[in-house]
Design a protein around this motif. Structure first.
Motif, short mmCIF file in Angstrom:
data_model
loop_
_atom_site.label_atom_id
_atom_site.label_comp_id
_atom_site.label_asym_id
_atom_site.label_seq_id
_atom_site.Cartn_x
_atom_site.Cartn_y
_atom_site.Cartn_z
N UNK A 287 -16.61 -13.03 16.66
CA UNK A 287 -15.71 -12.20 17.48
C UNK A 287 -16.38 -11.85 18.79
N UNK A 288 -17.65 -11.40 18.75
CA UNK A 288 -18.37 -11.00 19.97
C UNK A 288 -18.56 -12.17 20.91
N UNK A 289 -18.90 -13.34 20.37
CA UNK A 289 -19.17 -14.50 21.21
C UNK A 289 -17.88 -15.02 21.86
N UNK A 290 -16.78 -14.99 21.12
CA UNK A 290 -15.50 -15.37 21.73
C UNK A 290 -15.11 -14.35 22.81
N UNK A 291 -15.33 -13.08 22.52
CA UNK A 291 -15.02 -12.04 23.50
C UNK A 291 -15.85 -12.22 24.76
N UNK A 292 -17.11 -12.63 24.60
CA UNK A 292 -17.99 -12.88 25.74
C UNK A 292 -17.42 -13.96 26.65
N UNK B 136 -13.77 -3.21 16.14
CA UNK B 136 -13.36 -4.31 17.01
C UNK B 136 -11.90 -4.21 17.43
N UNK B 137 -11.19 -3.22 16.91
CA UNK B 137 -9.76 -3.03 17.21
C UNK B 137 -8.94 -4.28 16.85
N UNK C 105 -23.45 -6.42 15.00
CA UNK C 105 -23.24 -6.82 16.41
C UNK C 105 -24.56 -6.86 17.15
N UNK C 106 -25.41 -7.85 16.86
CA UNK C 106 -26.68 -7.94 17.58
C UNK C 106 -26.43 -8.14 19.08
N UNK C 107 -27.32 -7.59 19.89
CA UNK C 107 -27.15 -7.63 21.33
C UNK C 107 -27.12 -9.08 21.84
#
Length: 336
Positions: A21-26, A59-60, A161-163
């Protein structure tokens, strides 16, 4: 606007999903929903429960679709592999027209990941990818490690959620995997695997190189299995276009039966309603009832034979029979 759906296999590392999720959001592709294939393994189910709470809160992402594969462990037989392949294809087919699909195969069992990747070859997706992370970061994302932080939500979030503001060697990375979507050629592929003379020479040559046809244009053993899977999926009723409903009368097994009803709905995108009916004697089974209903009888780990009526989107006898076989396979694995 077309919704973006992250489709993933889930194992004992919930962090693989939150990292995706975080990488796609990035990249500006934050998913609107997450669909997770999971087994009945206790650690996997604990991982799922964690994500069902965390994704909406942090993550909503309130649209989380857990899809049970009806297995407690690995896909350990040809029958189980065929069942999961059918399921993966059915889910991709159900969502592909109305959603942008981002498929992650970093989590779960290796066989599940391989079969999901193969399903993408046939039914397509916008992207197919893996998540790479350094070994120490992988270990921190395992449920065995994360359960230590149940009472410390900040530390739990840090592990999930690692930085991303780290050197490439110290952060998770999204690795795109090449694939060719064969969906436009699917009718021709089925014709060739079915021995129809109308199949083109080019398609036959392609299937020979893929090991699905022999040089005499006869399907190999694996070609026969692929043909059976694709034929089954193509015959399934269309995906529902309305919110599904569950109606279980009050009794002391109501919670157990409601959980099973929702599992069936998530497993089968064509089920629009599940109703509990009077218990009767007999053996576990799935029967078709025209024009569009299935009668499911299952014990669910008890001495009682529960009875559920599933209303589907089927409009033909062929669709209803395909739906019956699809549900029957899942019930058989759950009961076994």
């Amino acid at each position: 606007m077309t919704k973006k759906l992250l489709v993933a296999t889930l194992g004992t590392s919930p962090a693989v999903i939150t990292e995706a999720v975080d990488l796609l959001n990035e990249e500006g592709e934050r998913p609107d929903g997450v669909l997770l294939f999971y087994t009945e393994d206790p650690d996997v189910k604990e991982s799922l429960e964690l994500l069902q709470k965390h994704l909406p809160q942090h993550c909503r992402i309130g649209w989380v679709v857990p899809v049970p594969i009806g297995s407690y462990g690995d896909i350990d037989s040809t029958e189980a592999a065929v069942a999961f392949m059918e399921q993966a294809c059915a889910q991709l087919r159900a969502y592909r027209d109305e959603h942008r699909l981002f498929v992650c195969i970093a989590g779960g069992r290796k066989v599940m990941s391989a079969l999901l990747a193969l399903a993408v070859q046939f039914y397509g997706a916008e992207r197919l990818f893996h998540i790479w992370a350094p070994p120490w970061l992988e270990a921190e994302g395992e449920i065995a490690e994360l359960r230590k932080f149940q009472d410390w939500p900040e530390q739990l979030t840090e592990h999930l959620h690692p930085s991303l503001n780290q050197p490439p060697t110290d952060r998770p990375r999204l690795v795109d995997l090449p694939f060719i979507s064969l969906f436009p050629m699917l009718p021709s592929i089925l014709d060739a695997l079915g021995g129809h003379a109308s199949a083109s020479k080019e398609i036959k040559q392609f299937l020979v190189r893929a090991g699905l046809l022999n040089p005499d244009d006869m399907p190999t053993s694996i070609g026969q299995r692929v043909a059976a899977i694709l034929s089954m999926v193509e015959m399934l009723p269309p995906a529902r276009s309305q919110e599904p409903h569950v109606h279980i009368p009050p009794h002391h097994h109501r919670d157990r039966l409601e959980r099973f009803a929702w599992d069936l709905i998530r497993y089968a995108p064509f089920v629009v309603e599940v109703r509990g009916e009077e218990w009767k004697k007999g053996q576990p089974s799935v029967e078709a009832e025209s024009p569009n209903a299935l009668i499911v009888r299952a014990r669910l780990g008890t001495d009682i034979l529960f009875r559920l009526r599933l209303v589907t989107t089927a409009t033909t006898e062929g669709q209803l029979e395909a739906a019956r076989r699809y549900i029957e396979r899942y019930v058989h694995r759950r009961e076994g």
